[in-house]
Design an enzyme around this catalytic site. Structure first.
Site, PDB file in Angstrom:
ATOM      1  N   HIS A   1       0.828  -1.220   0.000  1.00  0.00           N
ATOM      2  CA  HIS A   1       0.000   0.000   0.000  1.00  0.00           C
ATOM      3  C   HIS A   1       0.853   1.257   0.000  1.00  0.00           C
ATOM      4  CE1 HIS A   1      -3.756  -2.242   1.748  1.00  0.00           C
ATOM      5  NE2 HIS A   1      -3.546  -2.501   0.470  1.00  0.00           N
TER       6      HIS A   1
ATOM      7  N   GLY B   1      -2.449  -9.079  12.433  1.00  0.00           N
ATOM      8  CA  GLY B   1      -2.904  -7.721  12.728  1.00  0.00           C
ATOM      9  C   GLY B   1      -3.674  -7.056  11.613  1.00  0.00           C
TER      10      GLY B   1
ATOM     11  N   ALA C   1      -0.291  -8.681  19.484  1.00  0.00           N
ATOM     12  CA  ALA C   1       0.802  -9.118  18.594  1.00  0.00           C
ATOM     13  C   ALA C   1       2.133  -9.217  19.337  1.00  0.00           C
ATOM     14  CB  ALA C   1       0.933  -8.140  17.422  1.00  0.00           C
TER      15      ALA C   1
ATOM     16  N   SER D   1      -7.720  -6.794   9.723  1.00  0.00           N
ATOM     17  CA  SER D   1      -9.139  -7.120   9.934  1.00  0.00           C
ATOM     18  C   SER D   1      -9.732  -7.893   8.766  1.00  0.00           C
ATOM     19  CB  SER D   1      -9.941  -5.823  10.136  1.00  0.00           C
ATOM     20  OG  SER D   1      -9.845  -5.027   8.957  1.00  0.00           O
TER      21      SER D   1
END
Ligand code: APR
Length: 234
Positions: free
Chosen positions: A106, A173, A217, A175
């Site tokens: 990203h 981590g 995490a 969704s």
């Protein structure tokens, strides 16, 4: 080969807000306004200021890799085989922890791109509409090197190839709300990989994983890395 996908949850304990949790980034800002090409075209200064603020936060004194980032760097250093770390995150905490074989699908908060000449460069100060490109000198064409919604993520050919031959796929981590990343687990399963989800809570895609471990995490990832290294060292 182990393929790892990370999302905002791995950086949460480092002090970086996630997107969809309580108090997440999308609670206070509209995706449409600050994370789409249309939003940037409509109000570039608002978008640039949104990223200027997140860039300043990332470079702030209290932000550092946490035990989960460090555990993934240890895995890459000690595992007798290839590791590919794909992150949806635009922070630089995996690099700061020591990870090397890393793809930012990203984009990256500390880079900008010139829409005139295509140059991508490290940029750690505020970015303003009138700034000129250090490479081609054009002004008004600089933007964050971030993949916005409706834009194609980066490195997809390399990612697809890796998912097609990985033996172990681990999602940490995230969704599982945003594609194509949310679909990686199904591609890995089709290739016969064992699939693991490490997350604070069950994600949207939890049912697609062979195994799920839930918790913070900084606790769950180092434990999992230790087990993988012990399993593969004998
Ligand atoms: N430890 C482990 N998991 C955590 C922790 C933690 N300390 N804190 C939060 N999480 C989990 C949440 O339970 C949630 O499932 O991390 C996930 C964060 O989900 P999102 O906020 O949706 O972030 P992410 O999945 O990375 O978003 C994907 O959406 O907005 C776009 O481009 C943006 O890359 C981002 C993409």
């Amino acid at each position: 080969m182990i393929v790892i996908l990370t999302g905002a949850g791995i950086s949460q304990e480092s002090g970086i807000a996630t997107f969809r949790d309580q108090g997440g980034l999308w609670e206070n800002e509209s995706i449409e306004a600050v994370a789409t090409p249309g939003g940037f075209a409509r109000d570039p200064e608002r978008v640039l200021e949104f990223y200027n603020q997140r860039r300043r936060e990332l470079l702030g004194p209290g932000i550092a890799p946490n035990a989960a980032h460090l555990a993934l760097a240890r895995l890459e250093a000690e595992y007798q085989g290839r590791i590919l770390l794909i992150t949806q995150n635009v922070d630089n905490l995996h690099e700061r922890a020591g990870s090397r074989n890393l793809l930012h699908m990203h984009g990256e908060m500390l880079k900008i791109r010139c829409t005139r000449c295509g140059a991508i460069m490290q940029w750690e100060k505020d970015l303003h509409r009138g700034d000129s490109c250090p490479v081609c000198a054009a002004s008004g064409g600089l933007r964050p090197h971030i993949v916005w919604f409706e834009e194609m993520p980066l490195y997809m050919d390399e990612i697809d190839a890796a998912l097609g031959k990985c033996r172990l796929f681990v999602s940490i981590g995230t969704s599982g709300n945003v594609y194509p990343a949310a679909g990686f687990v199904r591609a890995a399963r089709r290739a016969g990989a064992h699939t693991v989800e490490l997350n604070l809570e069950r994600s949207q895609g939890a049912n697609s994983f062979d195994e799920g471990r839930y918790g913070r995490a900084s606790q769950v990832v180092p434990q999992w890395v230790e087990e993988v290294l012990v399993q593969h060292q004998n």
